[in-house]
Structure formats: C-alpha cells, structure tokens
Design an enzyme around this catalytic site. Sequence first.
Site, PDB file in Angstrom:
ATOM      1  N   ASN A  57       0.806  -1.220   0.000  1.00 36.12           N
ATOM      2  CA  ASN A  57       0.000   0.000   0.000  1.00 36.12           C
ATOM      3  C   ASN A  57       0.843   1.276   0.000  1.00 36.12           C
ATOM      4  OD1 ASN A  57      -2.996  -0.977   0.387  1.00 36.12           O
ATOM      5  ND2 ASN A  57      -1.762  -2.169   1.830  1.00 36.12           N
ATOM      6  N   GLY A  59       2.065   2.723  -2.795  1.00 36.97           N
ATOM      7  CA  GLY A  59       1.844   3.511  -4.012  1.00 36.97           C
ATOM      8  C   GLY A  59       2.595   2.973  -5.222  1.00 36.97           C
ATOM      9  N   LYS A  60       3.050   1.726  -5.162  1.00 39.85           N
ATOM     10  CA  LYS A  60       3.830   1.135  -6.263  1.00 39.85           C
ATOM     11  C   LYS A  60       3.032   1.071  -7.561  1.00 39.85           C
ATOM     12  CE  LYS A  60       4.410  -2.751  -4.078  1.00 39.85           C
ATOM     13  NZ  LYS A  60       3.662  -2.403  -2.852  1.00 39.85           N
ATOM     14  N   THR A  62       0.256   2.644  -8.412  1.00 39.51           N
ATOM     15  CA  THR A  62      -0.126   3.976  -8.885  1.00 39.51           C
ATOM     16  C   THR A  62       1.010   4.617  -9.670  1.00 39.51           C
ATOM     17  OG1 THR A  62      -1.631   4.315  -7.006  1.00 39.51           O
ATOM     18  CG2 THR A  62      -0.864   6.282  -8.168  1.00 39.51           C
ATOM     19  N   ASP A  80       2.539  -9.450  -8.246  1.00 40.17           N
ATOM     20  CA  ASP A  80       1.288  -9.989  -7.703  1.00 40.17           C
ATOM     21  C   ASP A  80       0.631 -10.996  -8.638  1.00 40.17           C
ATOM     22  OD1 ASP A  80       1.637  -8.484  -5.469  1.00 40.17           O
ATOM     23  OD2 ASP A  80      -0.092  -7.166  -5.771  1.00 40.17           O
ATOM     24  N   PHE A  82       1.921 -13.432  -9.896  1.00 37.35           N
ATOM     25  CA  PHE A  82       2.572 -14.728  -9.776  1.00 37.35           C
ATOM     26  C   PHE A  82       2.318 -15.394  -8.420  1.00 37.35           C
ATOM     27  CE2 PHE A  82       4.678 -12.399 -13.072  1.00 37.35           C
ATOM     28  CZ  PHE A  82       4.855 -13.341 -14.062  1.00 37.35           C
ATOM     29  N   PHE A  83       1.317 -14.905  -7.678  1.00 41.41           N
ATOM     30  CA  PHE A  83       0.938 -15.580  -6.439  1.00 41.41           C
ATOM     31  C   PHE A  83       0.431 -16.984  -6.739  1.00 41.41           C
ATOM     32  CE2 PHE A  83       0.671 -11.465  -4.103  1.00 41.41           C
ATOM     33  CZ  PHE A  83       1.344 -11.861  -2.955  1.00 41.41           C
ATOM     34  N   TRP A  99       1.287 -15.183   3.038  1.00 41.98           N
ATOM     35  CA  TRP A  99       1.184 -14.497   1.754  1.00 41.98           C
ATOM     36  C   TRP A  99       2.347 -13.535   1.521  1.00 41.98           C
ATOM     37  CZ3 TRP A  99      -2.031 -16.071  -1.885  1.00 41.98           C
ATOM     38  CH2 TRP A  99      -3.213 -16.738  -1.528  1.00 41.98           C
TER      39      TRP A  99
END
Length: 246
Positions: A57, A59-60, A62, A80, A82-83, A99
Amino acid sequence: MLSQRTSVYRDKTTSLVLIGSFESYVFILGVLRRLDCKTSTRSDTMKYIIGIGGVTNGGKTTLTNRLIKALPNCCVVHQDDFFKPPDQIAVGEDGFKQWDVITAMDMEAMVNTVKGWIENPIKFARSHGVQVTSATEMDDPESQVHILIIEGFLLYNYKPLLEFFDKSYYITIPYEQCKLRRSTRQYTVPDPPGLFEGHVWPMYLKHRNDMENCGLPIEYLDGLKTKDEIYNQVYEDIHNTLLNRL
C-alpha cells in the site's frame, strides 16, 4: 525540472542539440545513428529495466501505471500476478497464511517472463497489447528504446531477479500510515483480524533488512509525498538516465 513535453537535449556522441519532446529526440537521434550504421556493428536497440518495489500500500502500482503511460515502448510485469493458489500457501508459526513471503509466489515463472521480454521486447509488447511507437516508416522498432517496469513488494529479495535491474526504486511509508491504507483496501480474500500487526508488518521489516544487504543501489522514495511529487521525481530521473545512455 525537465518538462515531459518540451525540453532541450544534447547528445554527447553527435553534438546534436534539439528542443522538443523526449520521444521526438529518440526518434531523430535514431535516424542519425542509422545513417552511420554501415561503419558500425553496434546494436541500436536499448533495453532498460526499472524496479518499482516497496511496502504494501505504498503507491507502487499507482506510480507504475503513470510511468507506463508516459514512457515510450514500456511494458510491465507485476509480481502480484505470480501468487500461487490459496491452497498452496502454508500457515506459519504466527498462525497466518504466509502471503507476504517469497515462497508464496512462483518466482521461477516471473523470471522466465522477464527473460521473455529481454529476448524480444517488441514481440513481448505486442503480445501484451502494448503499441510499439513508430513515428514514421523509417523509425525501425529495433532501434528504439524499450523499457520494462517490474513492480512488486519483494523484488529485491530473489537473487535471480537482481541481475536484471538497471534502476531500482523502493517506496516507504511509516507503520501507522501503512496500517491505515491497508485497512481501507478491499481484497479478494479479506485480511483476518491481526494480520497486519502479526504477519504483514513483521515480514516487511524482515524482508527490508534482507533487501538492504542485496548489493543493489536502491533509491528510496518517500511514500508520504504526493502522487505527483513521486511521479515527477522518478520520471525526471529515468528521463535523464536514458538520455545519458543514448
């Protein structure tokens, strides 16, 4: 600060000075260099890989979404994506599904995806719906700048990825702000009570400590700055770096 639309550029190898957009500069310089290609065996293709890492959270995404719209021939790989499936995520000693650890993702598949871009960025871009810029018929895509952004929260904690980055950024925000932002996000699998304090933040601190010993020259970004401030800082930095490499 350099303007995204209009700037002055000077090329070290040709003594060329231009006033205009970054994209027009790259195009014209590429034409001039191709005129001299008969006496050179150097490949004109420039590939540049940027890492946008950081706390959850922070801001990556965005920042990444703004950059891919502004940079020429720019693709993105999201960590994300590749979860692993939920039934493959182990429960740790803290009582929570793990996670926020590197084993929660198929990192081998992610590395292979990056290698696919490196092997053929034009084919990769077109297969992912990214239009390859071509100002005129003379502007061969092979001679252009091709950029890949790799975005995720554990980018610099997986050794096979480290060799790919030309530039590495990492967004940070303090505990209370991170907790507040996390509480307002809607996830497909909602956070169980105590997850942030008991798993997310402790894992962030652990992985950040490991990351700081990875050997990469990482540039830290203050996630408390406005979205525009962060974007302008990163865009200008990338902009100047690419110009110096031309």
